[in-house]
Design an enzyme around this catalytic site. Structure first.
Site, PDB file in Angstrom:
ATOM      1  N   ARG A  99       0.796  -1.095  -0.182  1.00 54.11           N
ATOM      2  CA  ARG A  99      -0.193  -0.028   0.246  1.00 54.11           C
ATOM      3  C   ARG A  99       0.967   1.688  -0.217  1.00 54.11           C
ATOM      4  N   GLY A 139      10.450  13.459  -0.587  1.00 55.74           N
ATOM      5  CA  GLY A 139      11.012  13.658   0.525  1.00 55.74           C
ATOM      6  C   GLY A 139      11.078  15.068   1.199  1.00 55.74           C
ATOM      7  N   LEU A 140       9.925  15.054   2.502  1.00 47.04           N
ATOM      8  CA  LEU A 140       9.595  15.738   3.700  1.00 47.04           C
ATOM      9  C   LEU A 140      11.159  15.573   4.999  1.00 47.04           C
ATOM     10  N   PRO A 143      16.392  14.219   8.636  1.00 53.96           N
ATOM     11  CA  PRO A 143      17.525  13.806   9.505  1.00 53.96           C
ATOM     12  C   PRO A 143      17.591  13.971  11.013  1.00 53.96           C
ATOM     13  N   ILE A 172      12.939   6.989   3.543  1.00 53.33           N
ATOM     14  CA  ILE A 172      12.150   7.562   2.670  1.00 53.33           C
ATOM     15  C   ILE A 172      11.918   6.516   1.563  1.00 53.33           C
ATOM     16  N   GLY A 349      -0.569 -17.598  19.220  1.00 54.34           N
ATOM     17  CA  GLY A 349      -0.186 -18.492  20.694  1.00 54.34           C
ATOM     18  C   GLY A 349       1.114 -17.928  19.414  1.00 54.34           C
ATOM     19  N   GLU A 373       3.903   9.823   7.881  1.00 56.81           N
ATOM     20  CA  GLU A 373       2.788  10.870   7.614  1.00 56.81           C
ATOM     21  C   GLU A 373       1.753  11.523   9.099  1.00 56.81           C
ATOM     22  N   GLY A 374       2.851  11.019   9.908  1.00 52.78           N
ATOM     23  CA  GLY A 374       2.058  12.357  11.318  1.00 52.78           C
ATOM     24  C   GLY A 374       2.226  11.566  11.799  1.00 52.78           C
TER      25      GLY A 374
HETATM   26  P1  TGC Z   1       1.079  25.190   9.913  1.00 47.36           P
HETATM   27  O1  TGC Z   1       1.540  26.424   9.990  1.00 47.36           O
HETATM   28  O2  TGC Z   1      -0.101  24.927  10.447  1.00 47.36           O
HETATM   29  O3  TGC Z   1       0.284  25.012   8.672  1.00 47.36           O
HETATM   30  C1  TGC Z   1       1.244  25.815   7.552  1.00 47.36           C
HETATM   31  C2  TGC Z   1       0.257  26.012   5.757  1.00 47.36           C
HETATM   32  O4  TGC Z   1      -0.358  24.790   5.683  1.00 47.36           O
HETATM   33  C3  TGC Z   1      -1.583  24.172   5.308  1.00 47.36           C
HETATM   34  N1  TGC Z   1      -2.037  22.990   6.093  1.00 47.36           N
HETATM   35  C4  TGC Z   1      -1.938  21.779   5.054  1.00 47.36           C
HETATM   36  N2  TGC Z   1      -2.042  21.829   4.468  1.00 47.36           N
HETATM   37  C5  TGC Z   1      -3.248  20.720   3.404  1.00 47.36           C
HETATM   38  N3  TGC Z   1      -3.228  20.161   4.179  1.00 47.36           N
HETATM   39  C6  TGC Z   1      -3.247  19.775   5.817  1.00 47.36           C
HETATM   40  N4  TGC Z   1      -3.353  18.898   6.299  1.00 47.36           N
HETATM   41  C7  TGC Z   1      -2.482  20.806   5.766  1.00 47.36           C
HETATM   42  N5  TGC Z   1      -1.933  20.772   7.630  1.00 47.36           N
HETATM   43  C8  TGC Z   1      -1.692  22.410   7.480  1.00 47.36           C
HETATM   44  C9  TGC Z   1      -2.067  25.097   6.744  1.00 47.36           C
HETATM   45  O5  TGC Z   1      -3.162  26.055   6.528  1.00 47.36           O
HETATM   46  C10 TGC Z   1      -0.827  26.860   6.271  1.00 47.36           C
HETATM   47  O6  TGC Z   1      -1.424  27.043   5.230  1.00 47.36           O
HETATM   48  P2  TGC Z   1      -0.837  28.728   4.860  1.00 47.36           P
HETATM   49  O7  TGC Z   1      -1.850  29.360   4.011  1.00 47.36           O
HETATM   50  O8  TGC Z   1      -1.242  29.062   5.867  1.00 47.36           O
HETATM   51  O9  TGC Z   1       0.936  28.827   4.342  1.00 47.36           O
HETATM   52  O10 TGC Z   1       2.281  24.334   9.905  1.00 47.36           O
HETATM   53  P3  TGC Z   1       3.861  24.249  11.388  1.00 47.36           P
HETATM   54  O11 TGC Z   1       4.864  23.918  10.975  1.00 47.36           O
HETATM   55  O12 TGC Z   1       2.750  24.821  12.311  1.00 47.36           O
HETATM   56  O13 TGC Z   1       3.032  22.332  11.063  1.00 47.36           O
HETATM   57  C11 TGC Z   1       2.001  21.711  11.759  1.00 47.36           C
HETATM   58  C12 TGC Z   1       2.097  20.415  11.435  1.00 47.36           C
HETATM   59  C13 TGC Z   1       2.899  19.762  12.532  1.00 47.36           C
HETATM   60  C14 TGC Z   1       0.382  19.728  11.710  1.00 47.36           C
HETATM   61  C15 TGC Z   1       2.508  19.510  10.143  1.00 47.36           C
HETATM   62  O14 TGC Z   1       4.275  20.220  10.166  1.00 47.36           O
HETATM   63  C16 TGC Z   1       2.630  18.487  10.649  1.00 47.36           C
HETATM   64  O15 TGC Z   1       1.798  17.667   9.799  1.00 47.36           O
HETATM   65  N6  TGC Z   1       3.793  17.392  10.881  1.00 47.36           N
HETATM   66  C17 TGC Z   1       3.658  16.146  10.100  1.00 47.36           C
HETATM   67  C18 TGC Z   1       4.593  16.041   9.857  1.00 47.36           C
HETATM   68  C19 TGC Z   1       4.697  14.746   8.383  1.00 47.36           C
HETATM   69  O16 TGC Z   1       3.590  14.134   8.329  1.00 47.36           O
HETATM   70  N7  TGC Z   1       5.280  14.525   7.882  1.00 47.36           N
HETATM   71  C20 TGC Z   1       5.495  12.997   6.828  1.00 47.36           C
HETATM   72  C21 TGC Z   1       6.438  12.741   6.158  1.00 47.36           C
HETATM   73  S1  TGC Z   1       6.002  12.284   4.116  1.00 47.36           S
HETATM   74  C22 TGC Z   1       5.891  10.382   4.833  1.00 47.36           C
HETATM   75  O17 TGC Z   1       5.727   9.968   6.158  1.00 47.36           O
HETATM   76  C23 TGC Z   1       5.778   9.884   4.173  1.00 47.36           C
HETATM   77  S2  TGC Z   1       5.451   7.807   4.740  1.00 47.36           S
HETATM   78  C24 TGC Z   1       4.849   7.518   2.954  1.00 47.36           C
HETATM   79  C25 TGC Z   1       4.109   6.076   2.740  1.00 47.36           C
HETATM   80  O18 TGC Z   1       5.261   4.740   2.338  1.00 47.36           O
HETATM   81  O19 TGC Z   1       3.286   5.075   2.913  1.00 47.36           O
HETATM   82  P1  FAD Z   2      10.076  13.102  15.548  1.00 45.74           P
HETATM   83  O1  FAD Z   2       9.624  13.876  14.909  1.00 45.74           O
HETATM   84  O2  FAD Z   2      11.556  13.102  16.408  1.00 45.74           O
HETATM   85  O3  FAD Z   2       8.849  12.503  16.581  1.00 45.74           O
HETATM   86  C1  FAD Z   2       9.594  11.622  18.160  1.00 45.74           C
HETATM   87  C2  FAD Z   2       8.694  11.769  19.037  1.00 45.74           C
HETATM   88  O4  FAD Z   2       8.135  13.259  19.455  1.00 45.74           O
HETATM   89  C3  FAD Z   2       7.533  11.221  18.284  1.00 45.74           C
HETATM   90  O5  FAD Z   2       6.779  10.351  19.479  1.00 45.74           O
HETATM   91  C4  FAD Z   2       6.504  11.918  18.501  1.00 45.74           C
HETATM   92  O6  FAD Z   2       5.193  12.122  18.267  1.00 45.74           O
HETATM   93  C5  FAD Z   2       6.896  12.872  19.308  1.00 45.74           C
HETATM   94  N1  FAD Z   2       6.716  14.771  18.894  1.00 45.74           N
HETATM   95  C6  FAD Z   2       7.141  15.734  18.247  1.00 45.74           C
HETATM   96  N2  FAD Z   2       6.428  16.302  17.966  1.00 45.74           N
HETATM   97  C7  FAD Z   2       6.156  16.458  19.555  1.00 45.74           C
HETATM   98  C8  FAD Z   2       4.931  17.908  19.785  1.00 45.74           C
HETATM   99  N3  FAD Z   2       4.776  18.791  18.876  1.00 45.74           N
HETATM  100  N4  FAD Z   2       4.292  17.500  21.175  1.00 45.74           N
HETATM  101  C9  FAD Z   2       4.179  15.717  21.188  1.00 45.74           C
HETATM  102  N5  FAD Z   2       5.024  14.993  21.509  1.00 45.74           N
HETATM  103  C10 FAD Z   2       5.885  14.817  19.674  1.00 45.74           C
HETATM  104  N6  FAD Z   2       8.912  10.401   5.505  1.00 45.74           N
HETATM  105  C11 FAD Z   2       9.115  11.582   4.288  1.00 45.74           C
HETATM  106  O7  FAD Z   2       9.592  12.888   3.938  1.00 45.74           O
HETATM  107  N7  FAD Z   2       9.106  10.494   2.719  1.00 45.74           N
HETATM  108  C12 FAD Z   2       8.585   9.428   2.880  1.00 45.74           C
HETATM  109  O8  FAD Z   2       8.326   8.782   2.221  1.00 45.74           O
HETATM  110  C13 FAD Z   2       8.950   8.675   4.205  1.00 45.74           C
HETATM  111  N8  FAD Z   2       8.772   7.106   4.125  1.00 45.74           N
HETATM  112  C14 FAD Z   2       9.008   6.831   5.846  1.00 45.74           C
HETATM  113  C15 FAD Z   2       8.689   4.852   5.633  1.00 45.74           C
HETATM  114  C16 FAD Z   2       8.859   4.991   7.407  1.00 45.74           C
HETATM  115  C17 FAD Z   2       8.725   3.092   7.190  1.00 45.74           C
HETATM  116  C18 FAD Z   2       8.924   5.362   8.426  1.00 45.74           C
HETATM  117  C19 FAD Z   2       9.049   4.571   9.728  1.00 45.74           C
HETATM  118  C20 FAD Z   2       9.300   6.678   8.379  1.00 45.74           C
HETATM  119  C21 FAD Z   2       8.371   7.310   6.728  1.00 45.74           C
HETATM  120  N9  FAD Z   2       8.759   8.525   6.666  1.00 45.74           N
HETATM  121  C22 FAD Z   2       8.936   9.348   5.361  1.00 45.74           C
HETATM  122  C23 FAD Z   2       9.535   9.672   7.761  1.00 45.74           C
HETATM  123  C24 FAD Z   2       8.765  10.350   8.769  1.00 45.74           C
HETATM  124  O9  FAD Z   2       6.895  10.472   7.961  1.00 45.74           O
HETATM  125  C25 FAD Z   2       8.735  10.407  10.088  1.00 45.74           C
HETATM  126  O10 FAD Z   2       9.297   9.364  10.560  1.00 45.74           O
HETATM  127  C26 FAD Z   2       7.702  11.118  10.916  1.00 45.74           C
HETATM  128  O11 FAD Z   2       6.942  11.953  10.553  1.00 45.74           O
HETATM  129  C27 FAD Z   2       7.830  11.461  12.691  1.00 45.74           C
HETATM  130  O12 FAD Z   2       9.100  12.462  12.602  1.00 45.74           O
HETATM  131  P2  FAD Z   2      10.474  11.453  13.727  1.00 45.74           P
HETATM  132  O13 FAD Z   2      10.588  10.465  13.567  1.00 45.74           O
HETATM  133  O14 FAD Z   2      11.257  12.338  12.862  1.00 45.74           O
HETATM  134  O15 FAD Z   2      10.080  11.673  15.090  1.00 45.74           O
END
Ligand code: TGC
Ligand code: FAD
Length: 394
Positions: A99, A139-140, A143, A172, A349, A373-374
């Site tokens: 997926r 890539g978002l 390290p 990534i 088991g 993804e958060g």
């Molecule tokens: P913040 O100031 O709240 O927002 C910045 C701007 O973004 C807008 N926004 C969104 N827009 C669309 N969808 C969303 N979900 C949005 N969330 C926020 C917001 O309205 C604002 O827009 P504008 O026009 O005012 O500039 O940003 P912040 O820096 O305070 O961060 C908020 C926070 C912590 C919720 C956000 O940074 C976050 O979601 N952090 C988690 C990071 C994350 O999810 N990383 C994922 C990496 S990719 C991945 O893991 C792929 S795995 C893929 C796989 O293998 O399936």
């Molecule tokens: P951190 O942000 O360091 O967090 C560590 C702990 O602190 C967590 O428990 C978290 O919930 C907690 N924490 C952080 N901030 C706060 C707060 N404000 N309040 C309370 N608690 C907090 N990323 C990509 O860009 N592209 C990809 O394709 C991708 N694929 C991935 C595949 C795998 C298998 C894995 C494991 C990760 C992947 N990621 C990818 C990265 C993933 O999105 C991050 O691991 C994730 O967003 C969390 O970041 P971190 O691991 O640096 O943890």
């Protein structure tokens, strides 16, 4: 290891099929059959070897799992969000890594090219990504910056008809096998922008990440940019700021909400069957109240999550779903699935820890899915901010 026979029967306790169209059911059927035929027999062995089954890229493209909601003129499926959700449910029923491959390609690579890209970028990249001729990654994360991508260090500087990109991304999915990377980096003003980095660009490398106990059949790697010359034609013209990558994540998180319930359905189905076959103290273990409690709670949580996902799909189709609703569904589904996988493993088991059954693999996969993804905490804080109006991040 002998190929496993896939006996999956899908749970539908509240007749949710009545909410689906004939087209939805056909799409689900075709992906379910694909998983039974091509994924279930091989996935355990790939996971045990920590190897990515590269052949699935072309297969998923042929099946229409890449960019199902992208318009057909760019090679997408032109389907609705329920269809997309059902596809992700069925793929993750097989394995979260499968997926993941589809989520990344469709929602994190094709979607931004479609939504933020130029017409030239759409025409050049989307059709090849849709068929699986090319694989992409996103890539978002860096390290030092995961949950807080706004602090990213990757950056690019203007150099005429191109820019010079420096920095590194970590964790990534698909990175080691990708031809194309959608990369988020800061421009000289400090604004986040998206760039399409291509495999053969000098100074770009994708080292593989080893030693994972989770998502082992998915390839994970780094993206390293050492003075990479990226043509300006590869920068997305139509978005600036963190809302670019976060907008992609909303689409992918929606798919994860459906996907993890697919894994939970597989674990429930396996545990239910096992509980009726395995006898201890002279009767099937499913006859003991403690095991029935686990099974009853599993099907209750699956049913609630299926309903939530379906309703969210309707809101997505109407274009009115909020990112906060998507966060709630992603968080709920990951928690439900994590608990169900663990309970299923207990019901099996000692057999539950082996590759004879899918449950331990699903259970370990959930540790990635509840993190990427958060994280679970981040999605809780998004809901908390939405209901209180108070921002706990800053
Ligand atoms: P913040 O100031 O709240 O927002 C910045 C701007 O973004 C807008 N926004 C969104 N827009 C669309 N969808 C969303 N979900 C949005 N969330 C926020 C917001 O309205 C604002 O827009 P504008 O026009 O005012 O500039 O940003 P912040 O820096 O305070 O961060 C908020 C926070 C912590 C919720 C956000 O940074 C976050 O979601 N952090 C988690 C990071 C994350 O999810 N990383 C994922 C990496 S990719 C991945 O893991 C792929 S795995 C893929 C796989 O293998 O399936
Ligand atoms: P951190 O942000 O360091 O967090 C560590 C702990 O602190 C967590 O428990 C978290 O919930 C907690 N924490 C952080 N901030 C706060 C707060 N404000 N309040 C309370 N608690 C907090 N990323 C990509 O860009 N592209 C990809 O394709 C991708 N694929 C991935 C595949 C795998 C298998 C894995 C494991 C990760 C992947 N990621 C990818 C990265 C993933 O999105 C991050 O691991 C994730 O967003 C969390 O970041 P971190 O691991 O640096 O943890």
């Amino acid at each position: 290891m002998a190929a496993r026979t896939d006996l999956f029967t899908s749970p539908d306790y509240f007749n949710l099929d009545d909410l689906l169209t004939e087209e939805h059911k056909l799409i689900r059927e075709s992906v379910r059959n694909y998983v039974k035929k091509e994924i279930s027999p091989i996935i355990e062995e790939y996971a045990q070897k920590a190897e990515f089954p590269q052949q699935i890229v072309k297969q998923l493209g042929d099946l229409g799992c890449f960019g199902p909601t992208i318009p057909t003129e760019y090679g997408g499926g032109g389907l609705d969000y329920i269809s997309y959700g059902l596809m992700m449910q069925e793929l993750e029923r097989g394995d979260s890594g499968v997926r993941s491959t589809a989520s990344v390609q469709g929602s994190l690579v094709m979607f931004p090219i479609f939504a933020y890209g130029s017409e030239e970028q759409r025409k050049k990249f989307l059709p090849k990504l849709a068929t699986g001729e090319w694989l992409g990654c996103f890539g978002l994360t860096e390290p030092n910056y995961g949950s807080d991508p706004s602090s990213m260090l990757s950056n690019f500087k203007d150099a005429g008809d191109h820019v010079i990109l420096n920095g590194a991304k970590m964790w990534i999915s698909n990175a080691p096998f990708s031809q194309v990377a959608v990369v988020w980096a800061k421009n000289e003003e400090g604004d986040v922008q998206g760039l399409i980095v291509e495999r053969d660009m000098k100074g770009f490398s994708t080292p593989t990440t080893h030693g994972k106990w989770s998502l082992r059949a998915s390839a994970t790697g780094e993206l390293v940019f050492d003075n990479v010359k990226v043509p300006k034609a590869n920068i997305f013209p139509n978005v600036k700021g963190l809302k670019g990558p976060l907008g992609c994540l909303t689409k992918a998180r929606y798919g994860i909400a459906w996907g993890t319930i697919g894994a939970a359905m597989d674990c429930y189905d396996t545990a239910l069957r096992y509980s009726k076959e395995r006898e201890q103290f002279g009767k099937p273990i499913g006859g003991f109240q403690l095991q029935q409690k686990k099974l009853a709670e599993m099907i209750t949580e699956i049913t609630k999550a299926q309903l939530l996902n379906w309703r969210l799909g309707v809101l997505m189709n109407e274009g009115i779903a909020t990112p906060q609703q998507v966060s709630m569904a992603k968080r709920n589904a990951c928690e439900v699935a994590t608990n169900i996988c663990r309970d299923a493993r207990q019901i099996l088991g000692a057999m539950g820890i082996t590759g004879e059954y899918s449950v331990m693999r699903h259970m370990m996969n959930m540790e990635s899915v509840i993190t990427y993804e958060g994280t679970h905490d981040i999605h809780l804080l998004i809901t908390g901010m939405d209901v209180t109006g108070l921002n706990a991040f800053k």
